[in-house]
Design a protein around this motif. Sequence first.
Motif, PDB file in Angstrom:
ATOM      1  N   TYR A  93     -20.818  25.246 -52.252  1.00 42.30           N
ATOM      2  CA  TYR A  93     -21.215  26.308 -53.170  1.00 42.30           C
ATOM      3  C   TYR A  93     -20.832  25.967 -54.609  1.00 42.30           C
ATOM      4  O   TYR A  93     -19.952  26.594 -55.200  1.00 42.30           O
ATOM      5  N   GLU A  95     -22.232  26.568 -57.390  1.00 40.39           N
ATOM      6  CA  GLU A  95     -22.423  27.669 -58.345  1.00 40.39           C
ATOM      7  C   GLU A  95     -21.198  28.587 -58.355  1.00 40.39           C
ATOM      8  O   GLU A  95     -20.752  29.043 -59.397  1.00 40.39           O
ATOM      9  N   ILE A 137     -22.800  36.455 -51.205  1.00 37.95           N
ATOM     10  CA  ILE A 137     -23.281  35.783 -52.425  1.00 37.95           C
ATOM     11  C   ILE A 137     -23.566  34.305 -52.177  1.00 37.95           C
ATOM     12  O   ILE A 137     -23.563  33.512 -53.116  1.00 37.95           O
ATOM     13  N   ASN A 139     -26.164  32.505 -51.778  1.00 43.20           N
ATOM     14  CA  ASN A 139     -27.247  31.857 -52.521  1.00 43.20           C
ATOM     15  C   ASN A 139     -27.344  32.285 -53.973  1.00 43.20           C
ATOM     16  O   ASN A 139     -28.336  32.025 -54.630  1.00 43.20           O
ATOM     17  N   TRP A 140     -26.320  32.941 -54.474  1.00 46.52           N
ATOM     18  CA  TRP A 140     -26.363  33.408 -55.856  1.00 46.52           C
ATOM     19  C   TRP A 140     -26.116  32.258 -56.821  1.00 46.52           C
ATOM     20  O   TRP A 140     -25.290  31.394 -56.593  1.00 46.52           O
ATOM     21  N   LYS A 141     -26.828  32.277 -57.907  1.00 46.56           N
ATOM     22  CA  LYS A 141     -26.586  31.344 -59.005  1.00 46.56           C
ATOM     23  C   LYS A 141     -25.430  31.903 -59.844  1.00 46.56           C
ATOM     24  O   LYS A 141     -25.159  33.097 -59.841  1.00 46.56           O
ATOM     25  N   ARG A 142     -24.772  31.011 -60.550  1.00 46.87           N
ATOM     26  CA  ARG A 142     -23.632  31.405 -61.373  1.00 46.87           C
ATOM     27  C   ARG A 142     -24.008  32.498 -62.375  1.00 46.87           C
ATOM     28  O   ARG A 142     -23.278  33.467 -62.554  1.00 46.87           O
ATOM     29  N   HIS A 144     -26.299  34.747 -62.114  1.00 47.82           N
ATOM     30  CA  HIS A 144     -26.522  36.024 -61.430  1.00 47.82           C
ATOM     31  C   HIS A 144     -25.186  36.697 -61.117  1.00 47.82           C
ATOM     32  O   HIS A 144     -25.039  37.917 -61.266  1.00 47.82           O
ATOM     33  N   LEU A 145     -24.236  35.898 -60.698  1.00 50.37           N
ATOM     34  CA  LEU A 145     -22.894  36.406 -60.405  1.00 50.37           C
ATOM     35  C   LEU A 145     -22.260  36.970 -61.684  1.00 50.37           C
ATOM     36  O   LEU A 145     -21.685  38.055 -61.688  1.00 50.37           O
ATOM     37  N   TYR A 148     -24.038  40.231 -62.646  1.00 52.06           N
ATOM     38  CA  TYR A 148     -23.660  41.311 -61.743  1.00 52.06           C
ATOM     39  C   TYR A 148     -22.260  41.833 -62.081  1.00 52.06           C
ATOM     40  O   TYR A 148     -22.036  43.043 -62.146  1.00 52.06           O
TER      41      TYR A 148
END
Length: 159
Positions: A93, A95, A137, A139-142, A144-145, A148
């Motif tokens: 992971y 990201e 999370i 598959n979340w991109k940095r 997006h994190l 959020y």
Amino acid sequence: MARAWSKMMTVMILMLTSTISAKEQLSTKECEDLGFTGLALCSDCHSLSEYVKDQELVSDCLKCCADDSEDSMSKITYSGAILEVCMRKLVFYPEIVGFIEEEKQNFPTLKVEYVFNSPPKLIMLDGDDERKETIRIDNWKREHLLQYMREKVKPTSSS
């Protein structure tokens, strides 16, 4: 004819499940036990009903979902969060690693907890540090994190 029947069944399922969801909401733990570990929006459950004809599954989804109207979703904020992940799996992971290394310091109420075999998730906390919501999370991109966290975690008040 078959297409009209399918649409009619979808409408009936949505009507049935909407009335069920209005009456009953499951706890986070019960939802996790059913396999709903991320933030499921109710519109996702309605989409699910179009493809999956398992009424019980759709009903469970609606009991675990969050209303995704603009007003309700934008107003929900949390006092803090825990980013939980397995240290051995972090290599998969990048990201999340980037977020932890370069962005975490911008969120004083975010704690990172390394839990063996845990998939990456955010555990959102209320003012009493009680767990209110768990969001996978993987598959979340940095970015997006980061977005959020900026939208959902209340900034700490400076003394």
